[in-house]
Design a protein around this motif. Structure first.
Motif, PDB file in Angstrom:
ATOM      1  N   PRO A 136      18.666  17.997  -6.383  1.00  0.00           N
ATOM      2  CA  PRO A 136      18.500  19.450  -6.525  1.00  0.00           C
ATOM      3  C   PRO A 136      19.754  20.259  -6.206  1.00  0.00           C
ATOM      4  CG  PRO A 136      16.532  18.514  -5.544  1.00  0.00           C
ATOM      5  CD  PRO A 136      17.523  17.392  -5.647  1.00  0.00           C
ATOM      6  N   ASN A 137      20.571  19.800  -5.251  1.00  0.00           N
ATOM      7  CA  ASN A 137      21.770  20.576  -4.905  1.00  0.00           C
ATOM      8  C   ASN A 137      22.876  20.445  -5.948  1.00  0.00           C
ATOM      9  OD1 ASN A 137      22.588  17.951  -4.405  1.00  0.00           O
ATOM     10  ND2 ASN A 137      23.491  18.385  -2.391  1.00  0.00           N
ATOM     11  N   GLU A 138      22.635  19.629  -6.975  1.00  0.00           N
ATOM     12  CA  GLU A 138      23.635  19.429  -8.027  1.00  0.00           C
ATOM     13  C   GLU A 138      23.294  20.182  -9.306  1.00  0.00           C
ATOM     14  OE1 GLU A 138      25.370  15.033  -7.522  1.00  0.00           O
ATOM     15  OE2 GLU A 138      23.176  15.028  -7.776  1.00  0.00           O
ATOM     16  N   ILE A 139      22.187  20.912  -9.309  1.00  0.00           N
ATOM     17  CA  ILE A 139      21.777  21.634 -10.514  1.00  0.00           C
ATOM     18  C   ILE A 139      21.519  23.103 -10.185  1.00  0.00           C
ATOM     19  CG2 ILE A 139      20.805  19.583 -11.616  1.00  0.00           C
ATOM     20  CD1 ILE A 139      18.041  20.477 -10.732  1.00  0.00           C
ATOM     21  N   SER A 140      21.428  23.925 -11.209  1.00  0.00           N
ATOM     22  CA  SER A 140      21.256  25.370 -11.025  1.00  0.00           C
ATOM     23  C   SER A 140      19.832  25.715 -10.616  1.00  0.00           C
ATOM     24  CB  SER A 140      21.591  26.096 -12.325  1.00  0.00           C
ATOM     25  OG  SER A 140      20.606  25.816 -13.317  1.00  0.00           O
ATOM     26  N   GLY A 141      19.645  26.969 -10.188  1.00  0.00           N
ATOM     27  CA  GLY A 141      18.312  27.424  -9.796  1.00  0.00           C
ATOM     28  C   GLY A 141      17.314  27.358 -10.929  1.00  0.00           C
ATOM     29  N   GLY A 142      17.757  27.742 -12.133  1.00  0.00           N
ATOM     30  CA  GLY A 142      16.867  27.683 -13.283  1.00  0.00           C
ATOM     31  C   GLY A 142      16.459  26.264 -13.619  1.00  0.00           C
ATOM     32  N   MET A 143      17.396  25.336 -13.481  1.00  0.00           N
ATOM     33  CA  MET A 143      17.098  23.931 -13.749  1.00  0.00           C
ATOM     34  C   MET A 143      16.122  23.370 -12.712  1.00  0.00           C
ATOM     35  SD  MET A 143      20.937  22.697 -14.803  1.00  0.00           S
ATOM     36  CE  MET A 143      20.567  20.968 -15.084  1.00  0.00           C
ATOM     37  N   LYS A 144      16.274  23.800 -11.458  1.00  0.00           N
ATOM     38  CA  LYS A 144      15.334  23.357 -10.422  1.00  0.00           C
ATOM     39  C   LYS A 144      13.908  23.790 -10.770  1.00  0.00           C
ATOM     40  CE  LYS A 144      18.827  23.728  -6.786  1.00  0.00           C
ATOM     41  NZ  LYS A 144      19.285  24.519  -5.622  1.00  0.00           N
ATOM     42  N   GLN A 145      13.785  25.021 -11.258  1.00  0.00           N
ATOM     43  CA  GLN A 145      12.457  25.513 -11.616  1.00  0.00           C
ATOM     44  C   GLN A 145      11.877  24.730 -12.784  1.00  0.00           C
ATOM     45  OE1 GLN A 145      10.733  27.213  -9.851  1.00  0.00           O
ATOM     46  NE2 GLN A 145       9.156  28.302 -10.988  1.00  0.00           N
ATOM     47  N   ARG A 146      12.725  24.318 -13.709  1.00  0.00           N
ATOM     48  CA  ARG A 146      12.256  23.522 -14.836  1.00  0.00           C
ATOM     49  C   ARG A 146      11.774  22.144 -14.383  1.00  0.00           C
ATOM     50  NH1 ARG A 146      17.555  24.408 -18.182  1.00  0.00           N
ATOM     51  NH2 ARG A 146      16.789  22.778 -19.585  1.00  0.00           N
ATOM     52  N   VAL A 147      12.394  21.596 -13.334  1.00  0.00           N
ATOM     53  CA  VAL A 147      11.899  20.333 -12.769  1.00  0.00           C
ATOM     54  C   VAL A 147      10.496  20.539 -12.204  1.00  0.00           C
ATOM     55  CG1 VAL A 147      12.248  18.542 -11.025  1.00  0.00           C
ATOM     56  CG2 VAL A 147      14.212  19.482 -12.250  1.00  0.00           C
ATOM     57  N   GLY A 148      10.292  21.676 -11.510  1.00  0.00           N
ATOM     58  CA  GLY A 148       8.967  21.975 -10.969  1.00  0.00           C
ATOM     59  C   GLY A 148       7.918  22.091 -12.057  1.00  0.00           C
ATOM     60  N   ILE A 149       8.296  22.680 -13.182  1.00  0.00           N
ATOM     61  CA  ILE A 149       7.371  22.811 -14.306  1.00  0.00           C
ATOM     62  C   ILE A 149       7.060  21.425 -14.896  1.00  0.00           C
ATOM     63  CG2 ILE A 149       7.116  23.721 -16.652  1.00  0.00           C
ATOM     64  CD1 ILE A 149       8.889  26.099 -15.694  1.00  0.00           C
ATOM     65  N   ALA A 150       8.104  20.601 -15.038  1.00  0.00           N
ATOM     66  CA  ALA A 150       7.909  19.250 -15.555  1.00  0.00           C
ATOM     67  C   ALA A 150       6.990  18.447 -14.646  1.00  0.00           C
ATOM     68  CB  ALA A 150       9.265  18.543 -15.686  1.00  0.00           C
TER      69      ALA A 150
END
Length: 263
Positions: A136-150
């Protein structure tokens, strides 16, 4: 209507240093199996509180909550939640965060290879197949949220609870994931309850829009039934008179019948 999720006379208060805050009062709401319902209203109207009560993360002080014929008395894998923040485990990769949820739900039904395939497919669906082995610390905030959606979608929940899931995303990614959500919900027939501040998002995605009154002691103020055929195409709806009528009805409630509270 098939009452798959039902709230009856639900009230919720919080005890604070300044005294008791009555967040919700006498909320009554029935949600049918396979229905997409959005909760909308001004900040502080209790939208997220309603969502957390359905998730089993909060306990009502009065009234009852039922899901699929059973009382809601805590969290369960049949109710997956996508929060405003990503809520990822920082020591796990994107793949690991999604796999953890998938394993919990499907272990015993599928082998490890199938669980890995399900996890990879979910990350690919939200455009993160290239980042699945990053932390998570290697990706953007928007990408983190997309992981949560996935993670939530990969569980194939009976009820998908979403608290402004697209708020941190850029406009194009937001539109893409809205369309993907419509496709997935159409295929899985999941019941969805989503909190949003975006009127256009609510009309595009919802079967019904539940409009909350201002807090404290917020409740259901009105409900708009969105009778637009599915599957929905945002470009076609842009010129649809009914779409604009539903949008106007929500705006009229929010900005005329429920004046924004003073700061």
């Amino acid at each position: 209507m098939d009452k798959f999720v039902e709230l009856t006379g639900v009230s919720k208060h919080f005890d604070t240093k300044k005294g008791r805050f009555q967040a919700l009062s006498d909320v009554n709401l029935s949600i049918a199996r396979g229905e997409f319902v959005s909760l909308i209203g001004h900040s502080g109207c209790g939208k997220s509180t309603v969502l957390n009560l359905i998730a089993g993360l909060l306990e009502a002080n009065a009234g009852g909550l039922i899901c699929n014929g059973r009382e809601i008395d805590g969290p369960g894998p049949e109710r997956a939640v996508v929060f405003q923040n990503h809520s990822l485990l920082p020591w796990m990769t994107c793949f690991g965060n999604v796999y953890l949820a998938v394993e919990r739900v499907f272990a015993g039904q599928e082998g490890k290879a199938q669980l890995r395939e399900r996890t990879a497919a979910a990350l690919q669906m939200v455009g993160l197949d290239h980042a699945m082995h990053k932390h998570p610390n290697e990706i953007s905030g928007g990408m983190k949220q997309r992981v949560g959606i996935a993670r939530a979608l990969a569980m194939e929940p009976k009820v998908l609870l979403m608290d402004e899931p697209f708020g941190a995303l850029d406009a194009l990614t937001r539109a893409h994931l809205q369309d993907e959500l419509l496709r997935i919900v159409g295929a899985t027939q999941s019941t969805v309850v989503m909190v949003t501040h975006d009127v256009d998002e609510a009309v595009l995605l919802s079967d019904r829009i539940v409009m909350m009154t201002n807090g404290p002691a917020a409740t259901v103020g009105d409900i708009v039934q969105v009778d637009l055929a599915r599957p929905r195409d945002r470009l076609v709806l842009a010129n649809d008179a009914r779409y604009h009528a539903y949008r106007s009805a929500v705006l009229e409630f929010l900005y005329q019948r429920q004046q924004r509270p003073a700061a």
